[in-house]
Write a protein that holds these residues in place. Structure first.
Motif, short mmCIF file in Angstrom:
data_model
loop_
_atom_site.label_atom_id
_atom_site.label_comp_id
_atom_site.label_asym_id
_atom_site.label_seq_id
_atom_site.Cartn_x
_atom_site.Cartn_y
_atom_site.Cartn_z
N VAL A 298 -0.97 -5.33 0.24
CA VAL A 298 -0.14 -5.72 1.38
C VAL A 298 -0.02 -4.48 2.27
O VAL A 298 0.43 -3.43 1.82
CB VAL A 298 1.25 -6.20 0.94
CG1 VAL A 298 2.07 -6.63 2.15
CG2 VAL A 298 1.13 -7.35 -0.05
N THR A 299 -0.43 -4.59 3.51
CA THR A 299 -0.54 -3.40 4.35
C THR A 299 -0.14 -3.68 5.78
O THR A 299 -0.11 -4.83 6.23
CB THR A 299 -2.01 -2.91 4.33
OG1 THR A 299 -2.15 -1.76 5.15
CG2 THR A 299 -2.95 -3.98 4.85
N ARG B 17 -10.19 -3.36 11.73
CA ARG B 17 -10.83 -2.25 11.02
C ARG B 17 -10.67 -2.37 9.51
O ARG B 17 -11.61 -2.16 8.75
CB ARG B 17 -10.23 -0.92 11.50
CG ARG B 17 -10.59 -0.55 12.92
CD ARG B 17 -9.70 0.59 13.41
NE ARG B 17 -9.90 1.82 12.67
CZ ARG B 17 -10.61 2.87 13.11
NH1 ARG B 17 -11.19 2.82 14.29
NH2 ARG B 17 -10.73 3.96 12.38
N ALA B 18 -9.45 -2.68 9.07
CA ALA B 18 -9.18 -2.74 7.63
C ALA B 18 -10.06 -3.78 6.95
O ALA B 18 -10.64 -3.53 5.89
CB ALA B 18 -7.70 -3.04 7.38
N VAL C 165 0.82 -1.20 0.00
CA VAL C 165 0.00 0.00 0.00
C VAL C 165 0.86 1.26 0.00
O VAL C 165 0.65 2.19 -0.79
CB VAL C 165 -0.95 0.02 1.22
CG1 VAL C 165 -1.63 1.38 1.35
CG2 VAL C 165 -2.00 -1.08 1.08
N ARG C 166 1.87 1.29 0.88
CA ARG C 166 2.65 2.52 1.05
C ARG C 166 4.02 2.39 0.39
O ARG C 166 4.90 1.70 0.89
CB ARG C 166 2.79 2.84 2.54
CG ARG C 166 1.44 3.11 3.22
CD ARG C 166 1.60 3.70 4.61
NE ARG C 166 0.32 3.95 5.23
CZ ARG C 166 -0.44 5.01 4.99
NH1 ARG C 166 -0.04 5.91 4.13
NH2 ARG C 166 -1.61 5.16 5.60
N ASP D 178 -7.70 3.09 5.56
CA ASP D 178 -7.96 4.04 4.49
C ASP D 178 -7.37 3.57 3.16
O ASP D 178 -8.03 3.55 2.14
CB ASP D 178 -7.41 5.41 4.85
CG ASP D 178 -7.75 6.47 3.82
OD1 ASP D 178 -8.94 6.66 3.52
OD2 ASP D 178 -6.80 7.10 3.28
N GLY D 179 -6.10 3.18 3.21
CA GLY D 179 -5.45 2.71 1.98
C GLY D 179 -6.11 1.47 1.42
O GLY D 179 -6.31 1.35 0.21
N VAL D 180 -6.45 0.53 2.30
CA VAL D 180 -7.12 -0.69 1.87
C VAL D 180 -8.47 -0.37 1.26
O VAL D 180 -8.84 -0.87 0.20
CB VAL D 180 -7.28 -1.67 3.04
CG1 VAL D 180 -8.18 -2.83 2.65
CG2 VAL D 180 -5.92 -2.19 3.49
#
Length: 203
Positions: A81-82, A189-190, A55-56, A88-90
């Protein structure tokens, strides 16, 4: 016989995941990309069965790379992959068409299970349940409060920030979140946000 592309800007993380994925039954080839730009350039040539996209990353970033890849090639199979709690990204990647996510610190067994499920379900054009997608049946029934809490999560808000928006205590938000996770079969959460997007509960 499947090819998997691992995209991560960290050489260590990339090589570790490449080695782990190479041991997964059915995976015959593992490609490594050091950036989203590289993954976008190589996908049409290599056409991997699955892309594991961090993700980042610097530059284009994993979420935007996934969005562009799926816009150009809707048939692409992408798992994000996070790090844990990067809802947020997911969520943004899932709305763009990514089929789910796996956390960076997942065990080798967990990673293997996600890869196998993703590859199996991609053959049937179904989103992998293990990666945060509905497995069939009716959408879970959520209360108005649970929907509001999930919407806050999808915007990257903390429990305290959600509580302020809804005039609830942080403990009350946590209670709603636990019920939400249970109804969605989500571990965090994700995953809850990813499932919510898949069911159309979050927009």
């Amino acid at each position: 016989m499947s090819t998997v592309m691992v995209c991560d800007d960290s050489p260590l993380a990339r090589e570790t995941m490449r080695r782990n994925v190479a041991t997964v039954p059915g995976v015959t080839r593992v490609l490594a990309a050091a950036s989203g730009e590289e993954a976008l350039a190589r996908w049409p040539v290599e056409r991997p069965s699955l892309v594991l996209m961090d993700v980042r990353m610097p530059g284009l970033g994993g979420t935007e790379s996934a969005r562009r890849l799926l816009a150009l090639h809707p048939e692409a199979n992408v798992i994000m992959v996070t790090v844990a709690e990067d809802a947020d990204g997911v969520a943004r990647a899932v709305t763009a068409g990514a089929r789910g996510y796996v956390v960076k610190d997942a065990s080798r067994e967990e990673l293997a299970a996600t890869v196998v499920q993703s590859l199996t379900d991609a053959q049937g054009r179904r989103a992998p349940a293990a990666a945060g997608a509905p497995s069939g049946g009716a959408a879970p029934t959520l209360t108005e409060r649970e929907l509001q809490v999930m919407n806050g999560m999808s915007r990257g808000r903390s429990n305290a920030e959600i509580g302020k928006e809804l005039y609830l205590s942080e403990d009350t938000v946590k209670t709603h979140a636990r019920r939400l996770f249970r109804k969605l079969g989500a571990a965090d959460r994700a995953q809850a946000v990813a499932v919510g997007f898949r069911w159309g509960l979050v927009r």
